[in-house]
Design an enzyme around this catalytic site. Structure first.
Site, PDB file in Angstrom:
ATOM      1  N   LYS A  41      67.234  30.273  39.479  1.00  0.00           N
ATOM      2  CA  LYS A  41      67.379  30.457  40.932  1.00  0.00           C
ATOM      3  C   LYS A  41      66.469  29.502  41.702  1.00  0.00           C
ATOM      4  CE  LYS A  41      66.128  34.836  40.921  1.00  0.00           C
ATOM      5  NZ  LYS A  41      65.796  34.994  39.491  1.00  0.00           N
ATOM      6  N   ARG A  50      57.898  27.886  29.700  1.00  0.00           N
ATOM      7  CA  ARG A  50      57.743  27.073  30.905  1.00  0.00           C
ATOM      8  C   ARG A  50      56.292  27.033  31.395  1.00  0.00           C
ATOM      9  NH1 ARG A  50      61.178  30.708  35.332  1.00  0.00           N
ATOM     10  NH2 ARG A  50      59.685  32.410  35.452  1.00  0.00           N
ATOM     11  N   ARG A  89      60.273  42.554  32.614  1.00  0.00           N
ATOM     12  CA  ARG A  89      60.946  41.977  33.796  1.00  0.00           C
ATOM     13  C   ARG A  89      62.465  41.990  33.622  1.00  0.00           C
ATOM     14  NH1 ARG A  89      58.152  36.347  34.149  1.00  0.00           N
ATOM     15  NH2 ARG A  89      59.530  35.968  35.925  1.00  0.00           N
TER      16      ARG A  89
END
Ligand code: AMP
Length: 216
Positions: free
Chosen positions: A13, A127, A172
């Site tokens: 996103k 990441r 999450r």
């Protein structure tokens, strides 16, 4: 044109929002980015949000709704906004409807970026970003050209989000399934939902999005 980018953590996103902002001038509003700044600056909202964020849980609706309300009130989104990471619960979606109707505004597109769960885990856990300029990298998919040095600014300092650790990522993703995924049906019912294949390379995802939005 006002747009919501919907999708689990790691769907891309933020990446797509930044591209749309750069190429088409949309105002990118990421509640995650705004909250991380609030935590770093130790503002009252940041202090309240930190514990939930570290654990991968959602921050209270009233805090995030206030953040969005402040940004809409500032008028800086008059050319169209891109919401990234908001709404994340049905109550947030209903609050957004109220905020927008008060300003005679509406959501034109909700883009659901769909990615398989194992791919999400690999993407998130690898990441990291340059601590100086914020350029994003991935251990496997997008390492720096020269190991240990940022391609953009040459810095040797990198940072990882504390909530990108494996244990927190599992939570999450569960939170997304339980609390945020119901928004797909909510926006489908309003005829504004479009699905995008987030498994494709970044550029191809962008093309799909631009086609849906009628940008070319
Ligand atoms: P993100 O950068 O979108 O992955 O968000 C990072 C974290 O910020 C989330 O795991 C939540 O703890 C918090 N957060 C961001 N947006 C929201 C929201 N709309 N509602 C509640 N919590 C949020």
């Amino acid at each position: 044109m006002n747009i919501i980018l919907l999708g689990p953590p790691g769907a891309g996103k933020g990446t797509q929002a930044r591209r749309l902002e750069d190429f088409y001038g949309f105002k990118h509003l990421s509640t995650g980015d705004i909250l991380r700044s609030a935590v770093a600056e130790r503002t009252p909202a940041g202090l309240l949000a930190k514990k939930a964020m570290d654990a991968g849980n959602l921050v209270e609706d009233k805090i995030v709704v206030q953040i969005i309300s402040d940004h809409l009130a500032s008028g800086s989104s008059s050319g169209g906004f891109l919401l990234d990471g908001f709404p994340r619960t049905l109550d947030q979606a209903r609050s957004l409807d109220v905020l927008l109707s008060e300003k005679d505004m509406k959501i034109d597109y909700v883009l659901e970026i769909v990615v398989d769960i194992p791919v999400l885990v690999d993407r998130i856990c690898g990441r990291y970003t340059c601590a100086r300029c914020g350029k994003g990298y991935h251990e496997t998919f997008a390492p720096p050209l020269r190991e240990g040095f940022c391609d953009a600014c040459g810095s040797m300092e990198f940072t990882r989000r504390p909530d990108d650790s494996r244990e927190v990522v599992d939570n999450r993703l569960q939170v997304y399934t339980e609390q945020t995924a119901p928004l797909v049906a909510y926006y489908q019912g309003r005829g504004v939902l479009h699905q995008v294949n987030g498994m494709l390379p970044i550029h191809d995802v962008s093309l799909e999005i631009e086609k849906i939005l009628g940008l070319f």
